[in-house]
Design a protein around this motif. Structure first.
Motif, PDB file in Angstrom:
ATOM      1  N   UNK A 215       0.612  -1.393  -0.330  1.00 12.44           N
ATOM      2  CA  UNK A 215      -0.583   0.204  -0.134  1.00 12.44           C
ATOM      3  C   UNK A 215       0.499   1.201  -0.376  1.00 12.44           C
ATOM      4  N   UNK A 216       2.179   1.197   1.003  1.00 12.99           N
ATOM      5  CA  UNK A 216       2.670   2.594   0.462  1.00 12.99           C
ATOM      6  C   UNK A 216       3.515   3.219   0.170  1.00 12.99           C
ATOM      7  N   UNK A 217       3.899   1.861  -1.222  1.00 18.16           N
ATOM      8  CA  UNK A 217       4.742   2.060  -2.476  1.00 18.16           C
ATOM      9  C   UNK A 217       4.712   1.539  -3.899  1.00 18.16           C
ATOM     10  N   UNK A 218       4.104  -0.305  -3.239  1.00 17.84           N
ATOM     11  CA  UNK A 218       4.047  -0.375  -4.667  1.00 17.84           C
ATOM     12  C   UNK A 218       2.692  -0.040  -5.165  1.00 17.84           C
TER      13      UNK A 218
ATOM     14  N   UNK B 172      -7.091   2.411   3.712  1.00 16.42           N
ATOM     15  CA  UNK B 172      -7.643   3.515   4.361  1.00 16.42           C
ATOM     16  C   UNK B 172      -6.402   4.852   4.591  1.00 16.42           C
ATOM     17  N   UNK B 173      -5.230   4.709   2.928  1.00 24.83           N
ATOM     18  CA  UNK B 173      -3.996   5.738   2.545  1.00 24.83           C
ATOM     19  C   UNK B 173      -5.016   5.996   1.278  1.00 24.83           C
ATOM     20  N   UNK B 174      -6.245   5.959   0.538  1.00 24.94           N
ATOM     21  CA  UNK B 174      -6.848   5.942  -0.627  1.00 24.94           C
ATOM     22  C   UNK B 174      -6.512   7.682  -0.620  1.00 24.94           C
ATOM     23  N   UNK B 175      -6.777   8.550   0.219  1.00 20.48           N
ATOM     24  CA  UNK B 175      -6.331   9.889  -0.651  1.00 20.48           C
ATOM     25  C   UNK B 175      -5.107  10.411  -0.072  1.00 20.48           C
ATOM     26  N   UNK B 176      -4.030   9.638   0.749  1.00 18.26           N
ATOM     27  CA  UNK B 176      -2.910  10.014   0.821  1.00 18.26           C
ATOM     28  C   UNK B 176      -2.164   9.378  -0.487  1.00 18.26           C
TER      29      UNK B 176
END
Length: 218
Positions: free
Chosen positions: A34-37, A167-171
């Protein structure tokens, strides 16, 4: 985060305290995905589409500033955001979501038993001819103005939906938009001669064998 005496971070320490073994590994894999790929895959497919549609790439470049943008600048890049959203429609980073039924249910004419695995497949939903006009065509205009309001709620699921939505969609959208603003303002993209991109879905929807692009300064 700053590293602690053992070389870890407060976040990792908290994870170790609450998780162990396979559960901890699952969380680390999810952070990486989620954070990079996810962002990298989205930018890869967007670069491919920019290569195939140079007029679209030029329109993005005209919209974007010469200097790296700040977060507050992102709402002004409506067309670039639409290109990214259309890229995620055609090539969703996670093309299949799996959920396990907590109790028996029924979906139309199918019975679902407790413990059954139910799949939601954005790859199919995003290309369904009853949900999208010319579903296989690249049309960023689908995401401009009031156009998104005319779509069914569950037609577009690049980040999932419901209680388990990313949870990180906007980010994630902000992250991809910032990188896109830098890349597509500074560079032109073209497919390498003889190369044909082929999607390969495993955990994420990657281009099989990588994405071979020719990159030149604008």
């Amino acid at each position: 985060e700053a590293a602690g005496p053992d070389g870890g971070t407060p976040l990792l320490a908290a994870l170790r305290a609450s998780l162990s073994g396979e559960a901890l590994l699952d969380e680390v894999v999810m952070f990486l995905l989620a954070g990079s790929e996810g962002a990298a895959i989205t930018l890869t497919w967007t670069a491919m589409l920019a290569a195939l549609h140079p007029a679209t790439a030029d329109r993005m470049a005209d919209e974007l500033p010469a200097a790296p943008p700040a977060y507050a600048d992102l709402p002004g890049f409506a067309f670039t955001r639409a290109v990214i959203q259309e890229s995620m429609r055609l090539y969703p980073p996670v093309a299949v979501f799996a959920r396990q039924a907590l109790k028996p249910d029924r979906i139309r004419r199918w019975d679902v038993r407790e413990g059954d695995i139910v799949l939601a497949v954005p790859w199919l939903l995003h290309r369904h001819e009853q949900l999208w006009e010319a579903p296989h065509a690249f049309r960023p205009e689908r995401f401009l103005g009031d156009a998104p309001r005319s779509r069914p709620r569950f037609a577009y699921l690049p980040f999932g939906i419901g209680p388990r939505i990313c949870a990180g969609a906007a980010f994630g959208m902000a992250e991809v938009s910032v990188f896109a603003a830098i890349l597509f303002r500074r560079f032109r993209f073209a497919l390498a001669p003889g190369f044909t991109p082929r999607p390969n879905c495993r955990l994420a929807l990657r281009p099989k064998g990588g994405m071979r692009l020719l990159i030149t300064p604008r």
